[in-house]
Motif scaffolding. Sequence first.
Motif, PDB file in Angstrom:
ATOM      1  N   HIS A 130       0.840  -1.200   0.000  1.00 17.67           N
ATOM      2  CA  HIS A 130       0.000   0.000   0.000  1.00 17.67           C
ATOM      3  C   HIS A 130       0.884   1.262   0.000  1.00 17.67           C
ATOM      4  O   HIS A 130       0.626   2.198  -0.750  1.00 17.67           O
ATOM      5  CB  HIS A 130      -0.916  -0.005   1.223  1.00 17.67           C
ATOM      6  N   HIS A 131       1.923   1.277   0.818  1.00 22.45           N
ATOM      7  CA  HIS A 131       2.815   2.437   0.867  1.00 22.45           C
ATOM      8  C   HIS A 131       3.702   2.498  -0.374  1.00 22.45           C
ATOM      9  O   HIS A 131       4.021   3.587  -0.850  1.00 22.45           O
ATOM     10  CB  HIS A 131       3.682   2.406   2.127  1.00 22.45           C
ATOM     11  N   SER A 139      -3.219   5.624  -4.021  1.00 23.94           N
ATOM     12  CA  SER A 139      -3.327   4.174  -4.144  1.00 23.94           C
ATOM     13  C   SER A 139      -4.764   3.726  -3.921  1.00 23.94           C
ATOM     14  O   SER A 139      -5.447   4.228  -3.042  1.00 23.94           O
ATOM     15  CB  SER A 139      -2.420   3.513  -3.106  1.00 23.94           C
ATOM     16  N   GLN A 140      -5.206   2.802  -4.710  1.00 27.06           N
ATOM     17  CA  GLN A 140      -6.547   2.242  -4.550  1.00 27.06           C
ATOM     18  C   GLN A 140      -6.457   0.774  -4.171  1.00 27.06           C
ATOM     19  O   GLN A 140      -7.242  -0.048  -4.616  1.00 27.06           O
ATOM     20  CB  GLN A 140      -7.366   2.447  -5.833  1.00 27.06           C
ATOM     21  N   SER A 141      -5.456   0.449  -3.339  1.00 25.77           N
ATOM     22  CA  SER A 141      -5.275  -0.948  -2.962  1.00 25.77           C
ATOM     23  C   SER A 141      -4.849  -1.076  -1.504  1.00 25.77           C
ATOM     24  O   SER A 141      -4.264  -0.169  -0.932  1.00 25.77           O
ATOM     25  CB  SER A 141      -4.208  -1.591  -3.848  1.00 25.77           C
ATOM     26  N   ASN A 142      -5.153  -2.237  -0.952  1.00 25.17           N
ATOM     27  CA  ASN A 142      -4.721  -2.645   0.383  1.00 25.17           C
ATOM     28  C   ASN A 142      -5.029  -1.608   1.461  1.00 25.17           C
ATOM     29  O   ASN A 142      -4.131  -1.107   2.132  1.00 25.17           O
ATOM     30  CB  ASN A 142      -3.229  -2.991   0.381  1.00 25.17           C
ATOM     31  N   ASP A 200     -10.584  -5.925   1.694  1.00 19.52           N
ATOM     32  CA  ASP A 200      -9.891  -5.732   0.422  1.00 19.52           C
ATOM     33  C   ASP A 200     -10.248  -6.831  -0.561  1.00 19.52           C
ATOM     34  O   ASP A 200     -10.434  -6.580  -1.752  1.00 19.52           O
ATOM     35  CB  ASP A 200      -8.367  -5.705   0.630  1.00 19.52           C
ATOM     36  N   TYR A 201     -10.366  -8.059  -0.074  1.00 20.49           N
ATOM     37  CA  TYR A 201     -10.715  -9.171  -0.949  1.00 20.49           C
ATOM     38  C   TYR A 201     -12.160  -9.036  -1.441  1.00 20.49           C
ATOM     39  O   TYR A 201     -12.430  -9.156  -2.641  1.00 20.49           O
ATOM     40  CB  TYR A 201     -10.518 -10.503  -0.217  1.00 20.49           C
ATOM     41  N   ILE A 202     -13.083  -8.776  -0.523  1.00 23.29           N
ATOM     42  CA  ILE A 202     -14.509  -8.667  -0.883  1.00 23.29           C
ATOM     43  C   ILE A 202     -14.748  -7.541  -1.879  1.00 23.29           C
ATOM     44  O   ILE A 202     -15.478  -7.699  -2.862  1.00 23.29           O
ATOM     45  CB  ILE A 202     -15.381  -8.466   0.378  1.00 23.29           C
ATOM     46  N   TYR A 203     -14.123  -6.373  -1.639  1.00 14.38           N
ATOM     47  CA  TYR A 203     -14.368  -5.202  -2.484  1.00 14.38           C
ATOM     48  C   TYR A 203     -13.367  -5.068  -3.629  1.00 14.38           C
ATOM     49  O   TYR A 203     -13.400  -4.097  -4.373  1.00 14.38           O
ATOM     50  CB  TYR A 203     -14.397  -3.941  -1.614  1.00 14.38           C
ATOM     51  N   GLY A 204     -12.474  -6.051  -3.774  1.00 16.85           N
ATOM     52  CA  GLY A 204     -11.568  -6.092  -4.921  1.00 16.85           C
ATOM     53  C   GLY A 204     -10.440  -5.079  -4.903  1.00 16.85           C
ATOM     54  O   GLY A 204      -9.857  -4.792  -5.944  1.00 16.85           O
ATOM     55  N   THR A 205     -10.111  -4.556  -3.731  1.00 18.41           N
ATOM     56  CA  THR A 205      -9.054  -3.550  -3.674  1.00 18.41           C
ATOM     57  C   THR A 205      -7.676  -4.147  -3.388  1.00 18.41           C
ATOM     58  O   THR A 205      -6.735  -3.412  -3.096  1.00 18.41           O
ATOM     59  CB  THR A 205      -9.388  -2.469  -2.618  1.00 18.41           C
ATOM     60  N   ASP A 206      -7.561  -5.458  -3.512  1.00 25.31           N
ATOM     61  CA  ASP A 206      -6.247  -6.087  -3.349  1.00 25.31           C
ATOM     62  C   ASP A 206      -5.785  -6.793  -4.631  1.00 25.31           C
ATOM     63  O   ASP A 206      -4.835  -7.556  -4.621  1.00 25.31           O
ATOM     64  CB  ASP A 206      -6.258  -7.081  -2.189  1.00 25.31           C
ATOM     65  N   TYR A 237      -2.102  -6.177  -5.583  1.00 24.46           N
ATOM     66  CA  TYR A 237      -1.207  -6.898  -4.680  1.00 24.46           C
ATOM     67  C   TYR A 237      -1.156  -8.379  -5.031  1.00 24.46           C
ATOM     68  O   TYR A 237      -0.077  -8.966  -5.124  1.00 24.46           O
ATOM     69  CB  TYR A 237      -1.667  -6.707  -3.232  1.00 24.46           C
ATOM     70  N   ARG A 238      -2.314  -8.981  -5.242  1.00 21.06           N
ATOM     71  CA  ARG A 238      -2.362 -10.413  -5.583  1.00 21.06           C
ATOM     72  C   ARG A 238      -1.659 -10.676  -6.914  1.00 21.06           C
ATOM     73  O   ARG A 238      -0.956 -11.678  -7.075  1.00 21.06           O
ATOM     74  CB  ARG A 238      -3.795 -10.921  -5.602  1.00 21.06           C
ATOM     75  N   CYS A 239      -1.827  -9.757  -7.868  1.00 23.70           N
ATOM     76  CA  CYS A 239      -1.159  -9.896  -9.165  1.00 23.70           C
ATOM     77  C   CYS A 239       0.357  -9.810  -8.995  1.00 23.70           C
ATOM     78  O   CYS A 239       1.102 -10.604  -9.568  1.00 23.70           O
ATOM     79  CB  CYS A 239      -1.659  -8.807 -10.118  1.00 23.70           C
ATOM     80  N   GLN A 240       0.802  -8.856  -8.203  1.00 25.23           N
ATOM     81  CA  GLN A 240       2.233  -8.723  -7.962  1.00 25.23           C
ATOM     82  C   GLN A 240       2.791  -9.975  -7.276  1.00 25.23           C
ATOM     83  O   GLN A 240       3.881 -10.429  -7.614  1.00 25.23           O
ATOM     84  CB  GLN A 240       2.532  -7.498  -7.106  1.00 25.23           C
ATOM     85  N   LYS A 241       2.053 -10.541  -6.321  1.00 24.15           N
ATOM     86  CA  LYS A 241       2.494 -11.763  -5.641  1.00 24.15           C
ATOM     87  C   LYS A 241       2.655 -12.913  -6.632  1.00 24.15           C
ATOM     88  O   LYS A 241       3.623 -13.666  -6.566  1.00 24.15           O
ATOM     89  CB  LYS A 241       1.500 -12.164  -4.545  1.00 24.15           C
TER      90      LYS A 241
END
Length: 188
Positions: free
Chosen positions: A131-132, A138-141, A150-156, A159-163
């Motif tokens: 996030h930082h 930023s619109q994530s985490n 974040d998972y429910i509302y799709g704001t991660d 992050y998941r893509c980067q992982k």
Amino acid sequence: MIGIRTSLPLPSIGEIVSQLVVYFLVEDYGNYWIHRLLHCKWGYEKIHRVHHEYTAPIGFAAPYAHWAEVLILGIPAFLGPVMVPGHMITFWLWIALRQIEAIETHSGYDFPWTPTKYIPFYGGAEYHDYHHYVGGQSQSNFASVFTYCDYIYGTDKGYRCQKRLLKQVKVAVSSLYFCVLRLVWKLT
């Protein structure tokens, strides 16, 4: 005034744990939405940018924020104890655990021995570092403690893509490393 008691008997372990679970869930949900609002253009420019001066946060950066942000994000932290008042011991334990968690999340270290590894949906330092790292608006985490919002509302998704990408890179580097080792072995 809100029902927090200071008298005997002391609360049982079950009472303390159940109230702390409620406090964490209430704070986390409220914090998610307030944090997300602070990332809108006006909220970020006027208030939240101060906290994001640390792109690679350290533990001391956890409470580093604009005075208005401290007040606004304090609301969800006290909402749980207002909704489910308990004993003063539970309240102080809640405040201490919340601060320790905030420092751990902003520490920049993903400690392998921390007991938080066993808590379902716990975000932790790596999650909040992203996030930082993304910074700005930023619109994530946005998660405070747990990642379920974040998972429910799709704001991660970022992050998941980067992982996934980092995992693929690690596999590719490992494969390349073993190919080079085999080649060196054959040449010697």
